[in-house]
Design an enzyme around this catalytic site. Structure first.
Site, PDB file in Angstrom:
ATOM      1  N   CYS B  93      30.515  -2.013   8.965  1.00 43.77           N
ATOM      2  CA  CYS B  93      29.228  -2.686   8.793  1.00 43.77           C
ATOM      3  C   CYS B  93      28.464  -2.800  10.107  1.00 43.77           C
ATOM      4  CB  CYS B  93      29.433  -4.058   8.173  1.00 43.77           C
ATOM      5  SG  CYS B  93      30.463  -3.975   6.713  1.00 43.77           S
ATOM      6  N   HIS B 367      22.553  -6.157   2.122  1.00 43.96           N
ATOM      7  CA  HIS B 367      23.465  -5.623   3.140  1.00 43.96           C
ATOM      8  C   HIS B 367      23.863  -4.189   2.823  1.00 43.96           C
ATOM      9  CE1 HIS B 367      26.416  -5.330   6.179  1.00 43.96           C
ATOM     10  NE2 HIS B 367      27.423  -5.957   5.607  1.00 43.96           N
TER      11      HIS B 367
END
Lengths: 138, 421
Positions: B93, B367
């Protein structure tokens, strides 16, 4: 026991024999669990296997309601969550493991620091057979 | 600690992002083109994309999400950049933040004057269980996955350790979600750009429309404790403690600082960068902080010559509510064990002393993992230039920070931004 390479395959083979094995650096004495092939404390590469007693205390936990496919295949689900976490062993190292002897109806009742004892879970059969590390709350 | 420095100044002169959300008909390249076009339009004095010299692209796992590997040249081609070098960056991420860092280093080295930094992820094509598997593989598949850990599970475990040590409750975490949704409601790019009270009202109206009994929540807290409306994902984290599964892309144009005025009179300078790595969670001495984030920010502060006190606003990696609490402590904004109180007391609100995640954060904005680190910078760009619209923070923003984390904190990357003049 230094002839056995410090690999995941060896660690898993030990689990199948119901042994929780860490590596210890012959140079500086640092323990590593999961075992390592190179000591991260001193970069030494002379290591030995050491069996853990299998006692410790709970360092962190969670109840998983939305699981990965392989846990779903074991029958876990939103209505049948499982508990997993990190246990700190009496030897001072920590490991991720499934947690047993805890009540899914009262997830918040579990206390960090609860004494835990190692268990070995057999799953699958034949070629698929595998031993998973678990700890049971005392 | 070695005092590191950039070889020369680096500035951001353009920034753009796609809408974040779930888009069944948009592939990664569609999203990337959308972001690129907005970036191009954002450059005040205009520019010819022909002058872009190279691309760094953050992307976690197009292979697993879309069955498409080798994503960087595909994105470069989609916006007409071949045969220029195109490099994909994967640090879970933190892929986007690390792509930005590599872009900064490429300009600072003197090798390139004009660098495109992008991030893209298309996640919603996969069923949720497989997304769970894919995200979980950012942990250690040999020793953590067999224990049944999922991505929310890792952060949930950190939350239980934190709650035990500092006396935080799940209600404190809810205050982070309430704040970030309030901010995201003012961000037209956000996936769940709606405040929690408005969300509740929508649910009531939807039930009435269908002729079903309407929910009777008496308060936000009532709603957030409702197992049906806000189900448990990984105790103690519920749905509203978790960032969503998102499709999206983001782009930045970096240039050598000495050339910035060719593009805009309002460049944003990157004056500090820091990145660090760490082992799997169970190897760490302290489960209530991310060591990599602390190391990264110390490097970034030292390079920039500033301290946490100087930072006016920050976008931090709130993949889960607990992650924001820990991040605000790791960035040294608040002392260890106090971040949750600051969130509850409104210190991190848009009108608070230290606004955090004015974009809505990963939580509300969405996200798309490889794009998130780049999109954080876009919010800083907008806020520092006074272009954040309804969510604009009041007053001057001379210094700001972004904090982007990969996995459980095995990667952390921090950037510090300055608006000069």
């Amino acid at each position: 026991m230094t002839e056995i390479a410090f690999t995941t395959a060896a660690f898993n083979q030990f689990l199948a024999e119901h042994k929780l094995m860490a590596s210890r650096c012959v140079e500086c004495g640092a323990l590593a669990l999961p075992p390592r092939a190179i000591c991260v404390a001193c970069h030494g590469d002379r290591l030995e296997w050491v069996e853990m007693v299998g006692k410790g205390k709970l360092a962190a936990f969670t109840w998983i309601y939305v699981g990965p496919t392989f846990m779903n295949a074991e029958g876990f689900s939103r209505t049948n969550p499982y508990c997993t976490g990190i246990v700190e062993l009496d030897e001072g190292v920590k490991i991720s493991a499934r947690l047993l002897g805890v009540d899914p109806k009262n997830p918040g009742a579990i206390k960090i620091g609860t004494p835990m004892t190692v268990e070995f879970l057999e799953r699958g059969a034949g070629e698929e057979k595998r031993t998973f590390l678990a700890f049971r709350a005392e | 600690m070695t005092q590191r420095k950039l070889g020369r100044g680096v500035a951001i002169v353009g920034a753009g992002m796609s809408k974040f959300g779930a888009f069944p008909d948009k592939t990664s390249r569609d999203l990337f083109v959308e972001a690129f076009k907005e970036m191009r339009a954002s450059i005040d004095k205009g520019f010819d994309p022909e002058i872009i010299e190279t691309l760094y692209l953050g992307n976690y796992s197009s292979d697993l999400f879309e069955k498409q590997g080798h994503t960087a040249p595909i994105m470069a081609d989609a916006v007409g950049l071949t045969p220029r070098p195109a490099t994909r960056v994967e640090d879970a991420c933190a892929s986007g933040g690390v792509a930005l860092r590599l872009g900064v280093l490429a300009v600072a080295s003197g090798m390139y004057d004009v660098v495109l930094v992008g991030g893209v992820e298309r996640m919603t094509k996969l069923p949720t269980a497989e997304v769970t598997d894919t995200l979980g593989s950012a942990g250690d598949t040999l020793y953590e996955t067999p224990a049944g850990f999922t991505f929310p599970g890792f952060y949930a475990a950190m939350a239980t350790a934190y709650m035990h040590r500092y006396g935080m409750t799940p209600e404190h975490l809810m205050s982070v979600a309430i704040k970030n949704h309030a901010n995201g409601a003012l961000n037209p790019k956000a996936q769940f750009g709606v405040s929690i009270p408005d969300w509740m009202e929508q649910r009531v109206q939807a039930a009435l429309k269908k002729g079903k009994p309407a929910p009777t929540w008496k308060s936000i807290s009532d709603f957030l404790h409702d197992d049906a409306a806000n189900p448990m994902i990984a105790y103690p984290l519920r749905l509203f403690d978790c960032s969503p599964i998102t499709d999206g892309a983001a782009c930045l144009l970096l240039v050598a600082a000495e050339r910035a005025r060719e593009f805009t009179d309002q460049p944003i300078h990157i004056i500090g960068v820091g990145q660090a790595s760490d082992a799997a969670l169970h190897y760490r001495a302290d489960l209530t902080t991310l060591r990599a984030a602390r190391v990264a920010v110390q490097d970034a502060y030292a390079m920039a010559g500033v301290t946490a006190r100087d930072i006016r606003i920050a976008e931090v990696h709130d993949c889960f509510t607990i992650a924001e609490v820990i991040a605000t402590e790791d960035m040294e904004f608040f002392a260890p064990g106090t971040g949750f109180k600051m969130a509850q007391e409104g210190v991190t609100a848009r009108d608070g002393a230290k606004p955090i995640n004015t974009s809505g954060g990963l939580k509300s904005k969405g996200h798309p993992v490889g794009a998130s680190g780049v999109a954080q910078t876009i919010e800083i760009w907008k806020q520092m230039r006074g272009e954040a619209g309804a969510r604009q923070v009041k007053g001057d923003i001379p210094l700001a920070l972004t904090h982007n984390v990969g996995g459980t904190g095995q990667t952390a990357v921090v950037h510090i931004y300055e608006r000069k003049g």
